[in-house]
Design an enzyme around this catalytic site. Structure first.
Site, PDB file in Angstrom:
ATOM      1  N   PRO A 160       9.004  -4.641   4.709  1.00 25.12           N
ATOM      2  CA  PRO A 160       9.113  -4.807   6.265  1.00 25.12           C
ATOM      3  C   PRO A 160      10.695  -5.367   6.594  1.00 25.12           C
ATOM      4  CG  PRO A 160       7.834  -6.547   5.191  1.00 25.12           C
ATOM      5  CD  PRO A 160       8.216  -5.725   4.176  1.00 25.12           C
ATOM      6  N   ARG A 192       0.695  -1.136   0.125  1.00 26.77           N
ATOM      7  CA  ARG A 192      -0.066   0.108   0.009  1.00 26.77           C
ATOM      8  C   ARG A 192       0.943   1.264   0.444  1.00 26.77           C
ATOM      9  NH1 ARG A 192      -2.450  -3.402   4.099  1.00 26.77           N
ATOM     10  NH2 ARG A 192      -4.291  -4.046   3.459  1.00 26.77           N
ATOM     11  N   ILE A 193       1.971   1.292   0.824  1.00 25.33           N
ATOM     12  CA  ILE A 193       2.789   2.514   1.050  1.00 25.33           C
ATOM     13  C   ILE A 193       3.681   2.593  -0.407  1.00 25.33           C
ATOM     14  CG2 ILE A 193       4.439   3.549   2.182  1.00 25.33           C
ATOM     15  CD1 ILE A 193       3.749   1.826   4.704  1.00 25.33           C
ATOM     16  N   ASP A 213      14.267   8.175   8.148  1.00 26.67           N
ATOM     17  CA  ASP A 213      13.071   8.506   9.224  1.00 26.67           C
ATOM     18  C   ASP A 213      13.167   7.412  10.180  1.00 26.67           C
ATOM     19  OD1 ASP A 213      10.947   9.943  10.312  1.00 26.67           O
ATOM     20  OD2 ASP A 213       9.507   8.389   9.698  1.00 26.67           O
ATOM     21  N   HIS A 272      11.194   8.874  13.150  1.00 30.42           N
ATOM     22  CA  HIS A 272      10.280   7.829  12.864  1.00 30.42           C
ATOM     23  C   HIS A 272       8.857   8.621  12.794  1.00 30.42           C
ATOM     24  CE1 HIS A 272       9.513   3.370  13.002  1.00 30.42           C
ATOM     25  NE2 HIS A 272       8.656   3.807  12.438  1.00 30.42           N
ATOM     26  N   GLU A 319      17.504   2.880  16.726  1.00 32.46           N
ATOM     27  CA  GLU A 319      16.592   3.989  17.298  1.00 32.46           C
ATOM     28  C   GLU A 319      15.572   3.888  18.439  1.00 32.46           C
ATOM     29  OE1 GLU A 319      13.769   3.748  13.623  1.00 32.46           O
ATOM     30  OE2 GLU A 319      12.126   3.781  15.299  1.00 32.46           O
ATOM     31  N   ALA A 372      10.742   2.756   6.370  1.00 28.72           N
ATOM     32  CA  ALA A 372      10.133   1.528   6.721  1.00 28.72           C
ATOM     33  C   ALA A 372      10.778   0.916   8.098  1.00 28.72           C
ATOM     34  CB  ALA A 372      10.458   0.659   5.538  1.00 28.72           C
ATOM     35  N   ARG A 373      12.100   0.213   7.836  1.00 24.40           N
ATOM     36  CA  ARG A 373      12.437  -0.171   9.215  1.00 24.40           C
ATOM     37  C   ARG A 373      14.038   0.112   9.219  1.00 24.40           C
ATOM     38  NH1 ARG A 373       8.683   0.188  11.452  1.00 24.40           N
ATOM     39  NH2 ARG A 373       7.162  -1.449  12.486  1.00 24.40           N
ATOM     40  N   ASP A 409       9.225  -6.055  -6.428  1.00 25.77           N
ATOM     41  CA  ASP A 409       8.676  -6.835  -5.504  1.00 25.77           C
ATOM     42  C   ASP A 409       8.334  -8.308  -5.574  1.00 25.77           C
ATOM     43  OD1 ASP A 409       6.836  -7.785  -3.252  1.00 25.77           O
ATOM     44  OD2 ASP A 409       6.150  -5.781  -2.982  1.00 25.77           O
TER      45      ASP A 409
HETATM   46  C1  COI Z   1       4.376   1.152  12.807  1.00 23.96           C
HETATM   47  O1  COI Z   1       3.166   1.335  12.452  1.00 23.96           O
HETATM   48  O2  COI Z   1       4.905  -0.038  12.991  1.00 23.96           O
HETATM   49  C2  COI Z   1       5.428   2.302  12.571  1.00 23.96           C
HETATM   50  O3  COI Z   1       6.385   1.825  12.212  1.00 23.96           O
HETATM   51  C3  COI Z   1       4.916   3.517  13.015  1.00 23.96           C
HETATM   52  C4  COI Z   1       5.191   3.555  14.611  1.00 23.96           C
HETATM   53  C5  COI Z   1       6.152   4.483  14.958  1.00 23.96           C
HETATM   54  C6  COI Z   1       3.928   4.022  15.087  1.00 23.96           C
END
Ligand code: COI
Length: 332
Positions: free
Chosen positions: A206, A154-155, A258, A295, A263, A233-234, A174
């Site tokens: 992810p 979706r993103i 971000d 984030h 973090e 993302a991560r 993908d």
């Molecule tokens: C998530 O929804 O897993 C995110 O990475 C955002 C979070 C900082 C609320």
């Protein structure tokens, strides 16, 4: 039915209170995170809702079982900090909010990229010091660039729409192809191809698990010179040291980060009067070629409201029917 919502920030409270009133369901709002100690507060409640970045300790789920609570609903999407084994052992079901606002994340990625393309961080720092010279901060235009979208969920799809609106050339990778994007001929056959063709690589996948990075010294060597990396993302998708070195050595132009691999405990905390204790992060913050934010891509009123209410709706569905559309398959 009585629910308890943990780790609630001030900005989430009104949405939870509104939902509680509309649905005539009691929700106890707790600012504490969910820990083996605070889980005791859930005694007498039917379900636990939570959000935190810190890992959920396995002991929490043993106690939930003892208290007769068998559903936990998260207010976010990522479940990488949840020990599935402990949930399964205690027969606890888990839900998340898979799509609170893909546009929030997508719009933020583009915002970060635009800032970097026009060297805004450096320009603003210069102007803050009354240095109004143009050089050397000449910009690049998005409509001249090829943007590589890694991950077309979706993103990723929301990001593609925005980039196409700016007139950028978009390519995507993908494992699972979206039929609409397939029709548009956007997919390349591998991540390596994407890395080698894109001026901008934007990650929308992810976490791949500890130690499995997508951006590292080896993959960076396959990227175009002067390319830009965007990660909303991560953090663990990137070897930050390798990325930093590549920017400093002049191989890559810069990055929008971000998220950051270390973090937890730093982002969303005020460390202004403390020692950051992370030399690499400090260097990244100082560099004008990195747009580093804590984030916040998700952090909009629309997303926060959806996170608060969808998690509660999933909880109600779980408690009333034994399942919900947002239940996570713990076997995966
Ligand atoms: C998530 O929804 O897993 C995110 O990475 C955002 C979070 C900082 C609320």
């Amino acid at each position: 039915m009585k629910l308890i919502d943990y780790g609630v920030r001030e900005d989430e409270k009104e949405y939870i209170q509104e939902w509680s009133k509309e649905n005539e369901i009691e929700v106890k709002i707790v600012s504490d995170l969910l820990t083996p100690e605070t889980v005791q507060m859930a005694k007498g409640y039917d379900g636990i809702v939570a959000y935190q970045q810190l890992p959920y300790d396995e002991k929490i789920f043993d106690t939930m079982n003892e208290l007769g609570i068998h559903v936990i609903s998260l207010r976010n999407v990522g479940v990488d900090n949840v020990p599935f084994k402990a949930l399964k052992k205690n027969k606890i079901r888990l839900t998340n909010v898979p799509s609170y606002s893909p546009e929030a994340i997508a719009e933020y990625s583009v915002t970060g990229l635009m800032a970097l393309l026009r060297n805004l961080k450096h320009m603003i720092r210069k102007v803050d010091n009354y240095d109004f010279r143009w050089e050397p901060d000449i910009g690049r235009e998005l409509n001249q660039l090829t943007v590589g979208i890694a991950g077309t969920g979706r993103i990723g799809q929301a990001a593609i729409k925005i980039y196409q609106g700016f007139g950028a050339k978009v390519i995507a990778f993908d494992k699972f192809h979206n039929p609409e994007l397939e029709k548009q001929g956007l997919y390349v056959d591998s991540l390596d191809t994407l890395l080698s063709q894109a001026d901008v690589v934007s990650l929308h996948i992810p976490s791949l698990g500890k130690g499995h990075t997508v951006i590292n010294r080896q993959s960076i060597s396959e990227m175009k010179d002067n390319a830009i990396v965007i990660n909303t993302a991560r953090g663990d998708l990137i070897n930050t040291k390798d990325l930093y070195d590549a920017v400093i050595e002049g191989k890559l132009y810069g990055a929008v980060l971000d998220v950051y691999e270390n973090e937890v405990g730093i982002f969303n905390s005020d460390l202004s009067s403390k020692d950051l204790g992370d030399e690499l992060l400090d260097k990244v913050i100082q560099s004008p070629r990195f747009i580093l934010t804590p984030h916040i891509a998700f952090y909009t009123t629309k997303a926060v409201k959806n996170m608060a209410t969808v998690s509660l709706n999933s909880m109600v569905a779980e408690l009333q029917t034994g399942s919900s559309e947002n239940e996570i398959n713990l076997e995966k």
